[in-house]
Design a protein around this motif. Structure first.
Motif, PDB file in Angstrom:
ATOM      1  N   ALA A  42       0.820  -1.220   0.000  1.00 35.02           N
ATOM      2  CA  ALA A  42       0.000   0.000   0.000  1.00 35.02           C
ATOM      3  C   ALA A  42       0.850   1.265   0.000  1.00 35.02           C
ATOM      4  CB  ALA A  42      -0.965   0.003   1.182  1.00 35.02           C
ATOM      5  N   VAL A  43       1.705   1.383  -0.994  1.00 39.90           N
ATOM      6  CA  VAL A  43       2.542   2.576  -1.136  1.00 39.90           C
ATOM      7  C   VAL A  43       1.649   3.773  -1.495  1.00 39.90           C
ATOM      8  CG1 VAL A  43       4.476   3.612  -2.383  1.00 39.90           C
ATOM      9  CG2 VAL A  43       4.451   1.136  -1.937  1.00 39.90           C
ATOM     10  N   GLY A  93      -4.057   8.064  -3.560  1.00 40.25           N
ATOM     11  CA  GLY A  93      -4.490   6.788  -2.990  1.00 40.25           C
ATOM     12  C   GLY A  93      -3.306   5.919  -2.627  1.00 40.25           C
ATOM     13  N   LYS A  94      -3.473   4.611  -2.808  1.00 39.10           N
ATOM     14  CA  LYS A  94      -2.422   3.648  -2.440  1.00 39.10           C
ATOM     15  C   LYS A  94      -2.354   2.541  -3.486  1.00 39.10           C
ATOM     16  CE  LYS A  94      -2.689   4.397   2.572  1.00 39.10           C
ATOM     17  NZ  LYS A  94      -3.593   5.552   2.459  1.00 39.10           N
ATOM     18  N   ARG A 100      -1.299  -6.885 -12.463  1.00 39.85           N
ATOM     19  CA  ARG A 100      -0.097  -6.060 -12.349  1.00 39.85           C
ATOM     20  C   ARG A 100      -0.405  -5.036 -11.251  1.00 39.85           C
ATOM     21  NH1 ARG A 100       3.425  -7.005 -16.434  1.00 39.85           N
ATOM     22  NH2 ARG A 100       2.613  -7.997 -18.314  1.00 39.85           N
ATOM     23  N   PRO A 101       0.612  -4.322 -10.759  1.00 31.78           N
ATOM     24  CA  PRO A 101       0.305  -3.307  -9.749  1.00 31.78           C
ATOM     25  C   PRO A 101      -0.787  -2.356 -10.205  1.00 31.78           C
ATOM     26  CG  PRO A 101       2.670  -3.643  -9.876  1.00 31.78           C
ATOM     27  CD  PRO A 101       2.072  -4.452 -10.991  1.00 31.78           C
ATOM     28  N   GLU A 102      -1.716  -2.057  -9.316  1.00 36.11           N
ATOM     29  CA  GLU A 102      -2.800  -1.140  -9.614  1.00 36.11           C
ATOM     30  C   GLU A 102      -2.940  -0.157  -8.468  1.00 36.11           C
ATOM     31  OE1 GLU A 102      -6.463  -4.034  -8.201  1.00 36.11           O
ATOM     32  OE2 GLU A 102      -5.541  -4.375 -10.158  1.00 36.11           O
ATOM     33  N   VAL A 103      -3.928   0.723  -8.558  1.00 39.16           N
ATOM     34  CA  VAL A 103      -4.102   1.774  -7.546  1.00 39.16           C
ATOM     35  C   VAL A 103      -5.527   1.750  -7.021  1.00 39.16           C
ATOM     36  CG1 VAL A 103      -4.234   4.278  -7.186  1.00 39.16           C
ATOM     37  CG2 VAL A 103      -2.288   3.288  -8.425  1.00 39.16           C
ATOM     38  N   ILE A 104      -5.662   1.879  -5.700  1.00 47.76           N
ATOM     39  CA  ILE A 104      -6.962   2.111  -5.081  1.00 47.76           C
ATOM     40  C   ILE A 104      -7.011   3.587  -4.694  1.00 47.76           C
ATOM     41  CG2 ILE A 104      -8.482   1.563  -3.150  1.00 47.76           C
ATOM     42  CD1 ILE A 104      -7.337  -1.216  -3.122  1.00 47.76           C
TER      43      ILE A 104
END
Length: 260
Positions: A42-43, A93-94, A100-104
């Motif tokens: 959660a970057v 967001g994080k 693949r890497p995604e964003v919330i």
């Protein structure tokens, strides 16, 4: 002599306790450089990008695709966003691990309306490699089937597209569904966002193009005859119309049997 390791341990604990949180990633390019393991931590992110696709027809759909330059990503958002293709937005967001890497997203703020990104012309091998996931692309294909699919009180157009090398699917979001049958057997150029279709083990099994509207489907060549003028074929002779040329290369794999 025993004080030295004790002090070292205390210093180690203090260092761990005071470890700084991960730095906020401020560009889509930086986000695309991390792997799923890092994304799962959660970057925090805060970056500008351009909207390339979102389901405008239903408030329960809570996801958009965005791009900045050559980098693109899938973003989970709050339902009810009012956005348009080409909108420039600020997303905060994080990160999250997915195909693949995604964003919330915690927030999506409209900055201004921008020009739509120029689609990248692509081939079937590049699509099926998975490297173009989430990108705004352009493909040349022949429409093999066209159907209307209903989502609650809304409908969209579902296309099966034959490219040089294989078959992909496309979902077209448009309110005008009156000319769907006319798309069959047309050679077309379609702009859309690459969406991976995968199984329960997150293995890529196909490609779906997310197409914003019918305006993104350009007819290049119409068929020589319409569906209504084709001669009738007896059911017992249908197999004679079947024709496949398979140029798939042979491969060698090693692994553990999981299904038999």
């Amino acid at each position: 002599m025993r004080l030295i390791p004790a002090v070292a341990i205390l210093l180690g604990w203090a260092s761990a306790a005071c470890a700084a949180p991960p730095a906020t990633l401020t560009s889509l390019h930086d986000i695309r450089q991390i792997n799923n393991d890092m994304a799962a931590t959660a970057v925090p992110v805060s970056f500008e990008c351009t909207v390339t696709y979102f389901a405008w027809y239903a408030v329960e759909i809570s996801a958009i695709f965005v791009q900045d330059g050559q980098d693109a990503i899938y973003v989970v958002t709050q339902p009810g966003l009012k956005l348009a293709l080409g909108d420039r937005v600020l997303i905060q967001g994080k990160t999250h691990a997915g195909f693949r890497p995604e964003v919330i997203a915690d927030s999506v703020t409209l900055i201004h309306h921008d020009q739509e990104p120029v689609p990248q012309p692509v081939t079937f091998p590049s699509l099926i490699s998975g490297e173009l996931d989430c990108k705004w692309v352009s493909v040349h294909a022949t429409v093999r089937s066209a159907d209307i699919v209903t989502h609650g009180q809304y409908s969209s157009i579902y296309l099966e597209l034959l490219m040089d090398g294989g078959t992909i699917r496309a979902t077209v979001l448009d309110k005008d569904l009156s000319h769907v049958r006319e798309l069959i057997d047309n050679q077309v150029e379609i702009n859309g966002v690459v969406q991976a279709s995968f199984d329960t083990k997150t293995s890529l099994i196909g490609i779906v193009l997310g197409v914003p509207t019918l305006a993104d489907v350009k007819i290049l060549k119409r068929p020589d005859s319409s569906l209504e003028t084709l001669p009738l074929t007896p059911v017992g002779e249908l197999i004679g119309a079947y024709n496949v040329r398979d140029f798939s290369r042979r491969v060698r794999v090693k692994g553990t049997i999981t299904y038999q």
